[in-house]
Write a protein that holds these residues in place. Structure first.
Motif, short mmCIF file in Angstrom:
data_model
loop_
_atom_site.label_atom_id
_atom_site.label_comp_id
_atom_site.label_asym_id
_atom_site.label_seq_id
_atom_site.Cartn_x
_atom_site.Cartn_y
_atom_site.Cartn_z
N MET A 1 106.56 -16.31 -59.96
CA MET A 1 106.94 -15.16 -60.75
C MET A 1 108.18 -14.43 -60.24
SD MET A 1 105.07 -15.27 -63.32
CE MET A 1 105.62 -13.71 -64.00
N GLY A 2 108.37 -14.35 -58.93
CA GLY A 2 109.54 -13.65 -58.40
C GLY A 2 110.84 -14.24 -58.92
N PRO A 3 111.05 -15.57 -58.77
CA PRO A 3 112.27 -16.16 -59.30
C PRO A 3 112.41 -15.98 -60.81
CG PRO A 3 111.30 -17.63 -57.68
CD PRO A 3 110.33 -16.51 -57.89
N LEU A 4 111.31 -16.12 -61.56
CA LEU A 4 111.41 -15.97 -63.02
C LEU A 4 111.78 -14.54 -63.41
CD1 LEU A 4 108.37 -18.07 -64.34
CD2 LEU A 4 110.77 -18.76 -64.11
N LEU A 5 111.20 -13.56 -62.73
CA LEU A 5 111.52 -12.16 -63.03
C LEU A 5 112.96 -11.84 -62.67
CD1 LEU A 5 108.18 -10.64 -61.71
CD2 LEU A 5 109.01 -10.42 -64.06
N ALA A 6 113.41 -12.33 -61.52
CA ALA A 6 114.80 -12.08 -61.11
C ALA A 6 115.78 -12.75 -62.06
CB ALA A 6 115.00 -12.57 -59.68
N LEU A 7 115.45 -13.93 -62.54
CA LEU A 7 116.34 -14.67 -63.43
C LEU A 7 116.35 -14.12 -64.85
CD1 LEU A 7 115.37 -18.24 -62.22
CD2 LEU A 7 117.69 -17.31 -62.14
N GLY A 8 115.41 -13.23 -65.17
CA GLY A 8 115.33 -12.70 -66.54
C GLY A 8 114.81 -13.74 -67.51
N ALA A 9 113.80 -14.52 -67.09
CA ALA A 9 113.24 -15.58 -67.92
C ALA A 9 112.44 -15.00 -69.10
CB ALA A 9 112.35 -16.49 -67.09
N SER A 10 112.17 -15.87 -70.07
CA SER A 10 111.33 -15.53 -71.22
C SER A 10 110.24 -16.59 -71.38
CB SER A 10 112.17 -15.47 -72.51
OG SER A 10 113.21 -14.55 -72.41
N VAL A 11 109.19 -16.22 -72.10
CA VAL A 11 108.16 -17.21 -72.45
C VAL A 11 108.30 -17.53 -73.93
CG1 VAL A 11 106.50 -16.64 -70.65
CG2 VAL A 11 106.48 -15.33 -72.77
N ASP A 12 108.13 -18.79 -74.27
CA ASP A 12 108.15 -19.24 -75.66
C ASP A 12 106.71 -19.49 -76.06
OD1 ASP A 12 108.87 -20.25 -78.14
OD2 ASP A 12 109.09 -22.29 -77.36
N LEU A 13 106.19 -18.69 -77.01
CA LEU A 13 104.77 -18.72 -77.35
C LEU A 13 104.52 -19.39 -78.70
CD1 LEU A 13 103.84 -15.01 -76.46
CD2 LEU A 13 103.69 -17.03 -74.97
N VAL A 14 103.35 -20.01 -78.83
CA VAL A 14 102.87 -20.48 -80.13
C VAL A 14 101.44 -19.96 -80.28
CG1 VAL A 14 104.30 -22.54 -80.17
CG2 VAL A 14 102.02 -22.67 -79.18
N GLY A 15 101.05 -19.70 -81.54
CA GLY A 15 99.70 -19.20 -81.79
C GLY A 15 99.75 -17.93 -82.62
N THR A 16 98.82 -17.02 -82.36
CA THR A 16 98.76 -15.77 -83.11
C THR A 16 100.07 -15.01 -83.04
OG1 THR A 16 96.40 -15.62 -82.58
CG2 THR A 16 97.47 -13.62 -83.38
N VAL A 17 100.67 -14.98 -81.88
CA VAL A 17 102.01 -14.40 -81.69
C VAL A 17 102.93 -15.55 -81.28
CG1 VAL A 17 103.41 -12.75 -80.42
CG2 VAL A 17 101.02 -12.21 -80.96
N SER A 18 104.00 -15.76 -82.03
CA SER A 18 104.92 -16.85 -81.73
C SER A 18 106.31 -16.27 -81.46
CB SER A 18 105.00 -17.83 -82.90
OG SER A 18 103.74 -18.43 -83.14
N GLY A 19 107.11 -17.05 -80.73
CA GLY A 19 108.48 -16.62 -80.44
C GLY A 19 108.70 -16.43 -78.96
N ARG A 20 109.92 -15.98 -78.63
CA ARG A 20 110.29 -15.77 -77.23
C ARG A 20 110.19 -14.30 -76.86
NH1 ARG A 20 115.60 -19.65 -76.10
NH2 ARG A 20 114.61 -21.62 -76.74
N TYR A 21 109.60 -14.05 -75.69
CA TYR A 21 109.42 -12.69 -75.20
C TYR A 21 109.80 -12.63 -73.72
CZ TYR A 21 106.86 -12.05 -79.51
OH TYR A 21 106.52 -11.99 -80.84
N PRO A 22 110.47 -11.54 -73.30
CA PRO A 22 110.80 -11.39 -71.87
C PRO A 22 109.55 -11.52 -71.02
CG PRO A 22 111.91 -9.72 -73.18
CD PRO A 22 110.93 -10.40 -74.10
N ILE A 23 109.67 -12.20 -69.91
CA ILE A 23 108.48 -12.50 -69.11
C ILE A 23 107.88 -11.24 -68.50
CG2 ILE A 23 109.62 -12.94 -66.88
CD1 ILE A 23 107.79 -15.50 -66.80
N ASP A 24 108.70 -10.23 -68.17
CA ASP A 24 108.13 -8.99 -67.62
C ASP A 24 107.31 -8.27 -68.68
OD1 ASP A 24 110.44 -8.46 -69.06
OD2 ASP A 24 111.08 -6.82 -67.75
#
Length: 268
Positions: free
Chosen positions: A117-140
């Motif tokens: 999580m530390g590297p992903l948060l520092a890099l400003g990563a996002s998660v790509d979701l499928v399901g009830t809520v779909s799309g990309r959202y900032p990981i924080d």
């Protein structure tokens, strides 16, 4: 109770199961207690979804949610040698666990010992979701508001493909130990100027701290003009008491390692 295991291979099939059966979602399985599997009527295994690759699209690096830590290290080493995630995930847990722990599960569970999580948060990563809520959202936003994303699973983790020097540290007494905290620092040079700086600490009272204030204060400063000691002293880090030390102790140790990490990055 005997659980019914299902193995979807298409997005529509998976989304249908998520909406209809409220299943237990299984990736690597390392974060799911055995009793939880036994008590679940339906278990959906993601192993046939084909989400076990890492690739670049010209702007971002996409990390498949079912990639194990070991596979991520292997593929990122080929795509971007020296990437901060290679350094961090190579140190996580043990070899057998690195062969099982998946990226998606590790983001969803966000264990206290996370080296992801530390590297992903520092890099400003996002998660790509499928399901009830779909799309990309900032990981924080995702890890801080898990209730908003019920009924969705992570398809991939999207990491901005930005070349930056990285420094990673995990505070442990022995190598195979849960870290008291992890520290990730990233820097990008433009000639003699610090064009960009990012950082994150995992293990604080709020679980994590992204160094946004520090980032803004350092951008555009000449490398030789950065007062490393002063920057470290201004860090706002609040740790809980832990078995391996008090919160005050970890606060002081974290500042020391931040100072060392920033100094090392500025010397490269």
């Amino acid at each position: 109770m005997s659980s019914k295991w299902l193995f979807p291979s298409e997005i529509d099939e998976l989304v249908g199961l998520l909406e209809r059966d409220n299943p237990l979602v299984h990736g690597g399985g390392t974060g799911i207690p055995r009793g939880r599997v036994r008590s679940s009527e339906v278990v959906v295994d993601l192993g046939r979804m084909g989400w076990d690759r890492c690739y670049e699209d010209g702007k971002d690096i996409l990390l498949g949610a079912t990639c194990s830590f070991s596979r991520t290290v292997e593929e990122l080493s080929r795509i971007r040698p020296g990437h901060i995630l290679v350094s961090a995930l190579s140190q996580a847990a043990s070899t057998p666990l690195r062969n099982r722990i998946t990226l998606g599960g590790s983001v969803a569970f966000f264990p206290l010992w996370s080296d992801l999580m530390g590297p992903l948060l520092a890099l400003g990563a996002s998660v790509d979701l499928v399901g009830t809520v779909s799309g990309r959202y900032p990981i924080d936003h995702f890890v801080s508001n898990r209730g908003l994303f019920r009924g969705s699973v992570i398809r991939s983790i999207v990491v901005p493909d930005v070349p930056m020097d990285g420094w990673y540290y995990r505070e442990v007494r022995v190598g195979f130990d849960y870290p008291g905290f992890t520290m990730t620092l990233l820097a990008q040079r433009d000639g003699e100027v610090l064009a960009d700086f990012r950082g994150a600490c995992v293990g604080t009272k709020e679980r994590f701290k992204v160094f946004n204030d520090v980032s803004e204060s350092l951008k555009g400063i000449r490398y030789g003009d950065v007062d490393v000691n002063a920057v470290a002293e201004k860090l706002d880090l609040d740790f809980p008491d832990k078995k391996s030390g008090s919160g005050e102790y970890f606060g002081q140790v974290a500042k020391v390692w931040f100072e060392r990490g920033l100094a090392e990055l500025l010397e490269r």
